[in-house]
Design a protein around this motif. Structure first.
Motif, PDB file in Angstrom:
ATOM      1  N   LEU A   1       0.830  -1.200   0.000  1.00 48.21           N
ATOM      2  CA  LEU A   1       0.000   0.000   0.000  1.00 48.21           C
ATOM      3  C   LEU A   1       0.874   1.263   0.000  1.00 48.21           C
ATOM      4  N   VAL A   2       1.942   1.243   0.794  1.00 52.71           N
ATOM      5  CA  VAL A   2       2.869   2.379   0.827  1.00 52.71           C
ATOM      6  C   VAL A   2       3.481   2.593  -0.557  1.00 52.71           C
ATOM      7  N   LEU A   3       3.906   1.507  -1.191  1.00 50.30           N
ATOM      8  CA  LEU A   3       4.490   1.618  -2.530  1.00 50.30           C
ATOM      9  C   LEU A   3       3.477   2.177  -3.525  1.00 50.30           C
ATOM     10  N   GLN A   4       2.234   1.738  -3.390  1.00 51.77           N
ATOM     11  CA  GLN A   4       1.178   2.203  -4.295  1.00 51.77           C
ATOM     12  C   GLN A   4       0.938   3.704  -4.150  1.00 51.77           C
ATOM     13  N   TYR A   5       1.087   4.226  -2.931  1.00 55.24           N
ATOM     14  CA  TYR A   5       0.801   5.639  -2.677  1.00 55.24           C
ATOM     15  C   TYR A   5       2.066   6.494  -2.575  1.00 55.24           C
ATOM     16  N   THR A   6       3.182   5.955  -3.010  1.00 53.91           N
ATOM     17  CA  THR A   6       4.409   6.749  -3.073  1.00 53.91           C
ATOM     18  C   THR A   6       4.440   7.494  -4.398  1.00 53.91           C
ATOM     19  N   GLU A   7       4.540   8.803  -4.303  1.00 59.00           N
ATOM     20  CA  GLU A   7       4.579   9.655  -5.492  1.00 59.00           C
ATOM     21  C   GLU A   7       6.036   9.934  -5.857  1.00 59.00           C
ATOM     22  N   GLY A   8       6.329   9.924  -7.150  1.00 58.32           N
ATOM     23  CA  GLY A   8       7.690  10.192  -7.604  1.00 58.32           C
ATOM     24  C   GLY A   8       7.972  11.675  -7.723  1.00 58.32           C
ATOM     25  N   ARG A   9       9.141  11.991  -8.227  1.00 57.42           N
ATOM     26  CA  ARG A   9       9.508  13.385  -8.470  1.00 57.42           C
ATOM     27  C   ARG A   9       8.602  13.977  -9.539  1.00 57.42           C
ATOM     28  N   ASP A  10       8.282  15.247  -9.411  1.00 59.01           N
ATOM     29  CA  ASP A  10       7.494  15.930 -10.438  1.00 59.01           C
ATOM     30  C   ASP A  10       8.304  16.000 -11.725  1.00 59.01           C
ATOM     31  N   PHE A  11       7.701  15.555 -12.814  1.00 64.39           N
ATOM     32  CA  PHE A  11       8.350  15.513 -14.125  1.00 64.39           C
ATOM     33  C   PHE A  11       9.643  14.682 -14.089  1.00 64.39           C
ATOM     34  N   ASN A  12       9.720  13.733 -13.144  1.00 65.26           N
ATOM     35  CA  ASN A  12      10.913  12.903 -12.938  1.00 65.26           C
ATOM     36  C   ASN A  12      12.164  13.732 -12.670  1.00 65.26           C
ATOM     37  N   LEU A  13      11.979  14.938 -12.149  1.00 67.80           N
ATOM     38  CA  LEU A  13      13.113  15.848 -11.981  1.00 67.80           C
ATOM     39  C   LEU A  13      13.044  16.665 -10.701  1.00 67.80           C
ATOM     40  N   LEU A  14      11.867  17.208 -10.386  1.00 70.83           N
ATOM     41  CA  LEU A  14      11.738  18.158  -9.279  1.00 70.83           C
ATOM     42  C   LEU A  14      11.254  17.490  -8.000  1.00 70.83           C
ATOM     43  N   GLY A  15      11.793  17.932  -6.875  1.00 71.33           N
ATOM     44  CA  GLY A  15      11.369  17.429  -5.583  1.00 71.33           C
ATOM     45  C   GLY A  15      11.918  16.054  -5.267  1.00 71.33           C
ATOM     46  N   GLU A  16      11.326  15.449  -4.264  1.00 79.85           N
ATOM     47  CA  GLU A  16      11.736  14.128  -3.800  1.00 79.85           C
ATOM     48  C   GLU A  16      10.532  13.192  -3.784  1.00 79.85           C
ATOM     49  N   PRO A  17      10.761  11.879  -3.846  1.00 79.24           N
ATOM     50  CA  PRO A  17       9.641  10.945  -3.680  1.00 79.24           C
ATOM     51  C   PRO A  17       8.961  11.197  -2.332  1.00 79.24           C
ATOM     52  N   ARG A  18       7.629  10.995  -2.285  1.00 77.42           N
ATOM     53  CA  ARG A  18       6.885  11.328  -1.087  1.00 77.42           C
ATOM     54  C   ARG A  18       5.603  10.504  -1.013  1.00 77.42           C
ATOM     55  N   VAL A  19       5.027  10.468   0.176  1.00 80.00           N
ATOM     56  CA  VAL A  19       3.796   9.710   0.414  1.00 80.00           C
ATOM     57  C   VAL A  19       2.767  10.661   1.021  1.00 80.00           C
ATOM     58  N   ASN A  20       1.594  10.760   0.398  1.00 76.58           N
ATOM     59  CA  ASN A  20       0.525  11.586   0.940  1.00 76.58           C
ATOM     60  C   ASN A  20      -0.163  10.796   2.052  1.00 76.58           C
ATOM     61  N   VAL A  21      -0.059  11.293   3.271  1.00 74.74           N
ATOM     62  CA  VAL A  21      -0.511  10.540   4.448  1.00 74.74           C
ATOM     63  C   VAL A  21      -2.029  10.376   4.470  1.00 74.74           C
ATOM     64  N   VAL A  22      -2.771  11.412   4.124  1.00 77.44           N
ATOM     65  CA  VAL A  22      -4.234  11.311   4.157  1.00 77.44           C
ATOM     66  C   VAL A  22      -4.709  10.251   3.168  1.00 77.44           C
ATOM     67  N   ARG A  23      -4.186  10.284   1.951  1.00 72.45           N
ATOM     68  CA  ARG A  23      -4.593   9.291   0.948  1.00 72.45           C
ATOM     69  C   ARG A  23      -4.214   7.878   1.392  1.00 72.45           C
ATOM     70  N   LEU A  24      -3.034   7.732   1.959  1.00 70.41           N
ATOM     71  CA  LEU A  24      -2.585   6.407   2.410  1.00 70.41           C
ATOM     72  C   LEU A  24      -3.481   5.883   3.521  1.00 70.41           C
TER      73      LEU A  24
END
Length: 199
Positions: free
Chosen positions: A168-191
């Motif tokens: 479930l964590v892997l499913q709700y892990t978001e990648g970098r924006d445009f594969n370039l900006l920011g860091e991978p992250r997990v939205n806690v409310v959605r998870l």
């Protein structure tokens, strides 16, 4: 007298035209374009679950039940994630505590102790975003490392396998924006909403 009127008239007309243009026409056009092109973002990026608004993907929520993933701590007093209210220190704010401030050390130790109480098997290193606050105090995301750190506790408290929760964590892990900006992250409310839906 005529010269005063001739000077005031263009000023008043300019004020009225600019007020109409910048205070009426421009906002209407921009709002209309946003509603057509980006309706989700223009309406607050709301999370709708079971036909109910549960929050926004842009604003974190406070979770303290050990059966949920915990968000990054908020720096906004005892009432995190609320509208600004100076007396109760709510709204968007950082702690403004420097790295040598003893209050910061004590606060971090209290948060580490809470992690240990919730999961006695918890061991260092503790993910920084579970024991420190952000500049805004409203972060909706945690790092994948902070989510992984909580998998065992959440699984045990929900009667799920660690593998189920990890997927479930892997499913709700978001990648970098445009594969370039920011860091991978997990939205806690959605998870956490997804956790509730599998039980």
């Amino acid at each position: 007298m005529n010269s005063i009127v001739s000077q005031i008239r263009p000023a008043v007309i300019s004020l009225l035209l600019l007020s109409l243009l910048t205070g009426g026409l421009y906002p209407l056009v921009v709002t209309g374009i946003a509603q057509v092109a980006f309706p989700f973002q223009a309406n607050g990026s709301l999370i709708v679950h079971d036909n109910q608004i549960r929050g926004s993907v842009l604003i974190g929520q406070d979770f303290s039940d050990p059966g949920y993933f915990w968000s990054r701590p908020s720096a906004t007093g005892q009432h995190p994630y609320n509208a600004f209210h100076a007396a109760s220190q709510t709204g968007s704010a950082g702690s403004n505590l420097g790295p040598l401030n003893p209050v910061l050390y004590t606060t971090i130790q209290v948060r580490i102790d809470a992690l240990r109480v919730a999961d006695p098997q918890a061991t260092p290193p503790y993910p920084a975003d579970l024991v420190t606050t952000s500049a805004s105090g409203l972060d909706p995301h945690i790092s994948p490392a902070a989510a992984a750190y909580q998998i065992r506790r959440v699984a045990q408290n929900r009667g799920l396998s660690e593998e189920q929760v990890q997927q479930l964590v892997l499913q709700y892990t978001e990648g970098r924006d445009f594969n370039l900006l920011g860091e991978p992250r997990v939205n806690v409310v959605r998870l956490n909403l997804a956790l509730d839906s599998i039980e």
